[in-house]
Scaffold this motif. Sequence first.
Motif, PDB file in Angstrom:
ATOM      1  N   VAL A 242       0.956  -1.154  -0.107  1.00 27.51           N
ATOM      2  CA  VAL A 242      -0.013  -0.084   0.012  1.00 27.51           C
ATOM      3  C   VAL A 242       0.820   1.098   0.064  1.00 27.51           C
ATOM      4  O   VAL A 242       1.603   1.662   1.044  1.00 27.51           O
ATOM      5  N   GLU A 243       0.860   1.911  -1.200  1.00 30.69           N
ATOM      6  CA  GLU A 243       1.979   3.167  -1.136  1.00 30.69           C
ATOM      7  C   GLU A 243       0.901   4.095  -0.713  1.00 30.69           C
ATOM      8  O   GLU A 243      -0.053   4.628  -1.083  1.00 30.69           O
ATOM      9  N   LEU A 244       1.567   5.141   0.251  1.00 31.75           N
ATOM     10  CA  LEU A 244       0.785   6.401   0.692  1.00 31.75           C
ATOM     11  C   LEU A 244       0.848   7.534  -0.130  1.00 31.75           C
ATOM     12  O   LEU A 244       2.016   7.378  -0.849  1.00 31.75           O
ATOM     13  N   MET A 245       0.214   8.575  -0.301  1.00 30.20           N
ATOM     14  CA  MET A 245       0.361   9.468  -0.852  1.00 30.20           C
ATOM     15  C   MET A 245       1.645  10.337  -0.568  1.00 30.20           C
ATOM     16  O   MET A 245       2.106  10.446   0.578  1.00 30.20           O
ATOM     17  N   CYS A 246       2.295  11.087  -1.353  1.00 31.79           N
ATOM     18  CA  CYS A 246       3.378  11.808  -1.249  1.00 31.79           C
ATOM     19  C   CYS A 246       3.367  13.063  -0.154  1.00 31.79           C
ATOM     20  O   CYS A 246       2.223  13.470  -0.317  1.00 31.79           O
ATOM     21  N   THR A 247       4.223  13.103   0.576  1.00 30.24           N
ATOM     22  CA  THR A 247       3.823  14.164   1.530  1.00 30.24           C
ATOM     23  C   THR A 247       5.349  14.337   2.205  1.00 30.24           C
ATOM     24  O   THR A 247       6.507  13.839   2.047  1.00 30.24           O
ATOM     25  N   GLY A 248       5.426  15.757   2.786  1.00 27.01           N
ATOM     26  CA  GLY A 248       6.711  16.219   3.458  1.00 27.01           C
ATOM     27  C   GLY A 248       6.113  16.641   5.063  1.00 27.01           C
ATOM     28  O   GLY A 248       5.047  17.289   4.828  1.00 27.01           O
ATOM     29  N   TYR A 249       6.926  16.298   5.850  1.00 22.18           N
ATOM     30  CA  TYR A 249       6.347  16.581   7.313  1.00 22.18           C
ATOM     31  C   TYR A 249       7.531  16.292   8.153  1.00 22.18           C
ATOM     32  O   TYR A 249       8.542  15.463   8.227  1.00 22.18           O
ATOM     33  N   ARG A 250       7.383  17.061   9.306  1.00 21.02           N
ATOM     34  CA  ARG A 250       8.321  16.960  10.468  1.00 21.02           C
ATOM     35  C   ARG A 250       7.761  16.421  11.589  1.00 21.02           C
ATOM     36  O   ARG A 250       6.779  17.071  12.116  1.00 21.02           O
ATOM     37  N   PHE A 251       8.196  15.241  12.192  1.00 25.39           N
ATOM     38  CA  PHE A 251       7.699  15.154  13.575  1.00 25.39           C
ATOM     39  C   PHE A 251       8.573  15.261  14.646  1.00 25.39           C
ATOM     40  O   PHE A 251       9.611  15.301  14.587  1.00 25.39           O
ATOM     41  N   ASP A 252       8.099  16.282  15.596  1.00 26.36           N
ATOM     42  CA  ASP A 252       8.733  17.067  16.471  1.00 26.36           C
ATOM     43  C   ASP A 252       9.333  16.161  17.662  1.00 26.36           C
ATOM     44  O   ASP A 252       8.710  14.890  17.804  1.00 26.36           O
ATOM     45  N   GLU A 253      10.285  16.300  18.209  1.00 22.51           N
ATOM     46  CA  GLU A 253      10.735  15.681  19.596  1.00 22.51           C
ATOM     47  C   GLU A 253       9.747  15.512  20.577  1.00 22.51           C
ATOM     48  O   GLU A 253       8.760  16.288  20.742  1.00 22.51           O
ATOM     49  N   GLY A 254       9.470  14.386  20.985  1.00 22.63           N
ATOM     50  CA  GLY A 254       8.415  14.196  21.964  1.00 22.63           C
ATOM     51  C   GLY A 254       7.316  13.525  21.397  1.00 22.63           C
ATOM     52  O   GLY A 254       6.385  12.969  22.307  1.00 22.63           O
ATOM     53  N   HIS A 255       7.012  13.517  20.043  1.00 21.93           N
ATOM     54  CA  HIS A 255       5.730  13.229  19.353  1.00 21.93           C
ATOM     55  C   HIS A 255       6.025  11.714  19.116  1.00 21.93           C
ATOM     56  O   HIS A 255       7.137  11.071  19.118  1.00 21.93           O
ATOM     57  N   ARG A 256       5.025  10.981  18.673  1.00 17.77           N
ATOM     58  CA  ARG A 256       5.070   9.475  18.193  1.00 17.77           C
ATOM     59  C   ARG A 256       4.638   9.562  16.717  1.00 17.77           C
ATOM     60  O   ARG A 256       3.727  10.168  16.364  1.00 17.77           O
ATOM     61  N   VAL A 257       5.317   8.323  16.082  1.00 20.34           N
ATOM     62  CA  VAL A 257       4.774   7.920  14.822  1.00 20.34           C
ATOM     63  C   VAL A 257       3.710   7.108  14.906  1.00 20.34           C
ATOM     64  O   VAL A 257       3.987   6.045  15.613  1.00 20.34           O
ATOM     65  N   ARG A 258       2.545   7.196  14.526  1.00 15.21           N
ATOM     66  CA  ARG A 258       1.491   6.313  14.589  1.00 15.21           C
ATOM     67  C   ARG A 258       0.990   5.678  13.172  1.00 15.21           C
ATOM     68  O   ARG A 258       1.207   6.659  12.173  1.00 15.21           O
ATOM     69  N   VAL A 259       0.958   4.594  12.790  1.00 14.71           N
ATOM     70  CA  VAL A 259       0.338   3.901  11.696  1.00 14.71           C
ATOM     71  C   VAL A 259      -0.760   3.062  11.790  1.00 14.71           C
ATOM     72  O   VAL A 259      -0.922   2.207  12.920  1.00 14.71           O
ATOM     73  N   VAL A 260      -1.814   3.503  11.363  1.00 11.91           N
ATOM     74  CA  VAL A 260      -3.207   2.538  11.528  1.00 11.91           C
ATOM     75  C   VAL A 260      -3.768   2.106  10.247  1.00 11.91           C
ATOM     76  O   VAL A 260      -3.707   2.469   9.304  1.00 11.91           O
ATOM     77  N   VAL A 261      -3.862   0.716  10.430  1.00 13.66           N
ATOM     78  CA  VAL A 261      -4.655  -0.225   9.305  1.00 13.66           C
ATOM     79  C   VAL A 261      -5.960  -0.421   9.494  1.00 13.66           C
ATOM     80  O   VAL A 261      -6.519  -0.911  10.829  1.00 13.66           O
TER      81      VAL A 261
END
Length: 423
Positions: A242-261
């Motif tokens: 599953v290819e996600l749409m193109c994006t640019g983004y900065r996750f800040d310190e202390g934040h979490r990356v979440r992936v939802v299926v």
Amino acid sequence: MKHSRNAVTKGILGPWHHSMTTPGPLLDWGGLRVRWFDHWLNANDTGLMEEPRASFYLPRWQRQSFRYAGEVPGEWRHIEEWPQTVFDPGERLYFRPEPGLGEAQVLASDPSPGEGGSLSDASGPPSALRLRYYPATGGRGQSFGPTRGEGYYGIDHRSEDVWGLSFDTPPLREPLEILGFALARLFVSSTAPTATWIVRLQDVAPGGTSYQVARGYLNGTHRSSHTRPEALVPGEVYEIEVELMCTGYRFDEGHRVRVVVTNADFPTLWPSPYPMTTSLYTGGHRASHVLLPVLPSLAYRTSAVYPPVLDPSPRPSPRDRNDGESWYRLIHDVEGGTHTAEINLPRTKMKCRVNENDPAIASLEVSGSREERAWDRSVEVRSEGVLRSTATQFILDIECTLLESGEVIRSRRWKDEVRRELV
């Protein structure tokens, strides 16, 4: 005349919707086009060729609401070449269920929403998670609604994340920047011949808000070909991408990356027709994972030379507009199991429905009009119709009327039925 195989290109990537103005940053697109054509058509030196080949805006977190009144916070970056990671993501994070859940134990349990685990750079033991299909998933945090020019990117997804399989990193020790196409490689199975897998990439702030960064879709029957879909064999395990749409983004310190299926994104996607349960396999030789296009350390040009012209006009505040006719409403008929998403604009109304007990029964009702005036003459087009589905068919009924100065000139109605094939 010799033609170069390497055409001159310039690229700009930013967080805009179709208007190319909202939510921001604001650019003078007209001025940029004039400079481009002035260079190539009039042979005037506009400084275009001395500027970086590509510019992209890197957004960062802000508390979101239904409408934006300002710009998305972030910064411009300028590069001469797109990094390879844009198209070939390399940061691999594996899905790992909560500790102590083996494959047999998880698959034997009753499927329910709200399960998941962690994202890790190491794969774990073989395991799997079951997810009951909930066709109304998506509406509460949807990036699907009226904008009226202010821009709308969706709201807090916490109430949506619990209806999927959700996996988080630990809080980041340092900022994480991505640019390009994230890719999810999943090992999955379904109890139905048709199922869609939706993957969402989220930014989870320390306060718990979950905002969408990117998402991607795949109808599982298109796992091998988009032109020759094949039904899923219930219970058979497939490897899909599953290819996600193109994006640019900065996750800040202390934040979490979440992936939802999940298996639904209402009302953006038409619901799959069958009640079902899907399984996501992790670890061992079926190690489902996501690949992130982490931005490498490059020699960026940080000067604001390009794009050179910002739109000087201030953005109108939503309070300065008559928004009484614009709204987005979700209605849940608890007894009947029907979910309705209503979108209302001054000249457009949409109503999307799906039944949680029988997802084959879905519909989209649309009505709208457009009027053009010149001198003492007016021409108006009105249209209304409905597209609905059963388990085997799509049924279309739409009517279009043309009026001149308030009088009907012509009207036509279309009614059609087509076979539903693996949708």
